[in-house]
Design a protein around this motif. Structure first.
Motif, PDB file in Angstrom:
ATOM      1  N   SER A  13       0.820  -1.204   0.000  1.00  0.00           N
ATOM      2  CA  SER A  13       0.000   0.000   0.000  1.00  0.00           C
ATOM      3  C   SER A  13       0.861   1.263   0.000  1.00  0.00           C
ATOM      4  CB  SER A  13      -0.921  -0.012   1.226  1.00  0.00           C
ATOM      5  OG  SER A  13      -1.625   1.196   1.330  1.00  0.00           O
ATOM      6  N   LEU A  14       1.874   1.301   0.844  1.00  0.00           N
ATOM      7  CA  LEU A  14       2.764   2.464   0.910  1.00  0.00           C
ATOM      8  C   LEU A  14       3.525   2.636  -0.397  1.00  0.00           C
ATOM      9  CD1 LEU A  14       4.085   1.957   4.533  1.00  0.00           C
ATOM     10  CD2 LEU A  14       2.671   3.875   3.731  1.00  0.00           C
ATOM     11  N   ARG A  15       3.955   1.541  -0.975  1.00  0.00           N
ATOM     12  CA  ARG A  15       4.679   1.595  -2.263  1.00  0.00           C
ATOM     13  C   ARG A  15       3.787   2.185  -3.339  1.00  0.00           C
ATOM     14  NH1 ARG A  15       4.202  -1.565  -6.461  1.00  0.00           N
ATOM     15  NH2 ARG A  15       3.330  -3.372  -5.390  1.00  0.00           N
ATOM     16  N   LYS A  16       2.552   1.693  -3.419  1.00  0.00           N
ATOM     17  CA  LYS A  16       1.632   2.161  -4.451  1.00  0.00           C
ATOM     18  C   LYS A  16       1.250   3.623  -4.237  1.00  0.00           C
ATOM     19  CE  LYS A  16      -0.280  -2.221  -5.932  1.00  0.00           C
ATOM     20  NZ  LYS A  16      -1.500  -2.994  -6.181  1.00  0.00           N
ATOM     21  N   TYR A  45       8.781 -13.841   5.864  1.00  0.00           N
ATOM     22  CA  TYR A  45       8.337 -13.313   7.143  1.00  0.00           C
ATOM     23  C   TYR A  45       9.474 -12.742   7.981  1.00  0.00           C
ATOM     24  CZ  TYR A  45       4.132 -15.953   6.088  1.00  0.00           C
ATOM     25  OH  TYR A  45       3.016 -16.460   5.498  1.00  0.00           O
ATOM     26  N   ALA A  46      10.614 -13.351   7.917  1.00  0.00           N
ATOM     27  CA  ALA A  46      11.734 -12.929   8.748  1.00  0.00           C
ATOM     28  C   ALA A  46      12.580 -11.917   7.988  1.00  0.00           C
ATOM     29  CB  ALA A  46      12.582 -14.133   9.135  1.00  0.00           C
ATOM     30  N   MET A  47      12.525 -10.688   8.451  1.00  0.00           N
ATOM     31  CA  MET A  47      13.315  -9.646   7.802  1.00  0.00           C
ATOM     32  C   MET A  47      14.246  -9.035   8.831  1.00  0.00           C
ATOM     33  SD  MET A  47      10.864  -7.741   5.085  1.00  0.00           S
ATOM     34  CE  MET A  47      10.491  -6.489   6.248  1.00  0.00           C
ATOM     35  N   SER A  48      15.429  -8.723   8.380  1.00  0.00           N
ATOM     36  CA  SER A  48      16.390  -8.100   9.271  1.00  0.00           C
ATOM     37  C   SER A  48      16.034  -6.628   9.453  1.00  0.00           C
ATOM     38  CB  SER A  48      17.796  -8.215   8.686  1.00  0.00           C
ATOM     39  OG  SER A  48      17.897  -7.401   7.522  1.00  0.00           O
ATOM     40  N   LEU A  49      16.572  -6.049  10.495  1.00  0.00           N
ATOM     41  CA  LEU A  49      16.380  -4.617  10.704  1.00  0.00           C
ATOM     42  C   LEU A  49      16.947  -3.822   9.535  1.00  0.00           C
ATOM     43  CD1 LEU A  49      17.137  -4.210  14.503  1.00  0.00           C
ATOM     44  CD2 LEU A  49      14.932  -3.987  13.343  1.00  0.00           C
ATOM     45  N   ARG A  50      18.008  -4.308   8.959  1.00  0.00           N
ATOM     46  CA  ARG A  50      18.605  -3.629   7.806  1.00  0.00           C
ATOM     47  C   ARG A  50      17.594  -3.517   6.662  1.00  0.00           C
ATOM     48  NH1 ARG A  50      24.081  -5.852   5.461  1.00  0.00           N
ATOM     49  NH2 ARG A  50      24.665  -5.179   7.531  1.00  0.00           N
ATOM     50  N   VAL A  51      16.877  -4.591   6.385  1.00  0.00           N
ATOM     51  CA  VAL A  51      15.875  -4.580   5.312  1.00  0.00           C
ATOM     52  C   VAL A  51      14.731  -3.638   5.678  1.00  0.00           C
ATOM     53  CG1 VAL A  51      14.154  -5.973   4.094  1.00  0.00           C
ATOM     54  CG2 VAL A  51      16.468  -6.851   4.420  1.00  0.00           C
ATOM     55  N   ILE A  52      14.276  -3.682   6.911  1.00  0.00           N
ATOM     56  CA  ILE A  52      13.211  -2.786   7.350  1.00  0.00           C
ATOM     57  C   ILE A  52      13.641  -1.331   7.173  1.00  0.00           C
ATOM     58  CG2 ILE A  52      11.930  -1.966   9.377  1.00  0.00           C
ATOM     59  CD1 ILE A  52      11.889  -4.946  10.288  1.00  0.00           C
ATOM     60  N   TYR A  53      14.860  -1.008   7.580  1.00  0.00           N
ATOM     61  CA  TYR A  53      15.359   0.362   7.436  1.00  0.00           C
ATOM     62  C   TYR A  53      15.498   0.758   5.967  1.00  0.00           C
ATOM     63  CZ  TYR A  53      16.126   1.527  12.302  1.00  0.00           C
ATOM     64  OH  TYR A  53      15.929   1.851  13.623  1.00  0.00           O
ATOM     65  N   ARG A  54      15.953  -0.150   5.137  1.00  0.00           N
ATOM     66  CA  ARG A  54      16.087   0.153   3.704  1.00  0.00           C
ATOM     67  C   ARG A  54      14.740   0.447   3.074  1.00  0.00           C
ATOM     68  NH1 ARG A  54      20.291  -4.170   1.012  1.00  0.00           N
ATOM     69  NH2 ARG A  54      22.176  -3.402   2.023  1.00  0.00           N
ATOM     70  N   ILE A  55      13.750  -0.372   3.388  1.00  0.00           N
ATOM     71  CA  ILE A  55      12.415  -0.165   2.834  1.00  0.00           C
ATOM     72  C   ILE A  55      11.830   1.149   3.345  1.00  0.00           C
ATOM     73  CG2 ILE A  55      10.043  -1.029   2.801  1.00  0.00           C
ATOM     74  CD1 ILE A  55      11.236  -3.881   2.783  1.00  0.00           C
ATOM     75  N   ALA A  56      11.955   1.400   4.632  1.00  0.00           N
ATOM     76  CA  ALA A  56      11.437   2.646   5.201  1.00  0.00           C
ATOM     77  C   ALA A  56      12.092   3.856   4.546  1.00  0.00           C
ATOM     78  CB  ALA A  56      11.658   2.663   6.711  1.00  0.00           C
ATOM     79  N   GLU A  57      13.391   3.812   4.387  1.00  0.00           N
ATOM     80  CA  GLU A  57      14.095   4.925   3.766  1.00  0.00           C
ATOM     81  C   GLU A  57      13.632   5.127   2.323  1.00  0.00           C
ATOM     82  OE1 GLU A  57      18.618   6.398   2.694  1.00  0.00           O
ATOM     83  OE2 GLU A  57      18.340   4.769   4.117  1.00  0.00           O
ATOM     84  N   ALA A  58      13.468   4.046   1.599  1.00  0.00           N
ATOM     85  CA  ALA A  58      13.024   4.137   0.203  1.00  0.00           C
ATOM     86  C   ALA A  58      11.606   4.699   0.098  1.00  0.00           C
ATOM     87  CB  ALA A  58      13.091   2.757  -0.455  1.00  0.00           C
ATOM     88  N   ILE A  61       9.738   7.128   4.988  1.00  0.00           N
ATOM     89  CA  ILE A  61       9.022   7.078   6.258  1.00  0.00           C
ATOM     90  C   ILE A  61       9.979   6.587   7.336  1.00  0.00           C
ATOM     91  CG2 ILE A  61       6.752   6.678   5.213  1.00  0.00           C
ATOM     92  CD1 ILE A  61       7.062   3.715   5.940  1.00  0.00           C
ATOM     93  N   GLU A  62       9.546   6.711   8.580  1.00  0.00           N
ATOM     94  CA  GLU A  62      10.318   6.169   9.690  1.00  0.00           C
ATOM     95  C   GLU A  62      10.053   4.663   9.778  1.00  0.00           C
ATOM     96  OE1 GLU A  62      12.494   7.784  11.668  1.00  0.00           O
ATOM     97  OE2 GLU A  62      12.171   9.545  10.409  1.00  0.00           O
ATOM     98  N   PRO A  63      11.054   3.889  10.178  1.00  0.00           N
ATOM     99  CA  PRO A  63      10.878   2.431  10.244  1.00  0.00           C
ATOM    100  C   PRO A  63       9.670   1.979  11.055  1.00  0.00           C
ATOM    101  CG  PRO A  63      13.174   2.981  10.478  1.00  0.00           C
ATOM    102  CD  PRO A  63      12.418   4.279  10.501  1.00  0.00           C
ATOM    103  N   TYR A  64       9.381   2.659  12.163  1.00  0.00           N
ATOM    104  CA  TYR A  64       8.243   2.222  12.982  1.00  0.00           C
ATOM    105  C   TYR A  64       6.923   2.308  12.219  1.00  0.00           C
ATOM    106  CZ  TYR A  64       6.438   6.933  13.823  1.00  0.00           C
ATOM    107  OH  TYR A  64       5.890   8.174  13.677  1.00  0.00           O
TER     108      TYR A  64
END
Length: 70
Positions: A13-16, A45-58, A61-64
């Motif tokens: 949803s955020l991507r779109k 299902y298992a994502m590292s914090l690095r992936v979460i931060y990368r997606i949030a940055e892209a 938005i903030e990771p939370y």
């Protein structure tokens, strides 16, 4: 309460909303298109914090916010 299915849908949803394709998001995150596809389809299902931060940055938005559900 965290539902795994909500997570992939939230990212999709955020991507779109930002007008990004999976390919564009993958490039911005320096991840493969398959990885983005699997995350959005709730296959990964298992994502590292690095992936979460990368997606949030892209998504600019903030990771939370990736884990915030209304």
């Amino acid at each position: 309460y965290f539902n795994r299915e909500d997570y992939g849908s939230r990212i999709r949803s955020l991507r779109k909303k930002r007008g990004l394709t999976q390919e564009q998001l993958a490039e911005k995150c320096e991840l493969s298109v398959d990885t983005i596809s699997h995350i959005e389809a709730n296959i990964c299902y298992a994502m590292s914090l690095r992936v979460i931060y990368r997606i949030a940055e892209a998504l600019d938005i903030e990771p939370y916010q990736l884990l915030k559900f209304d």
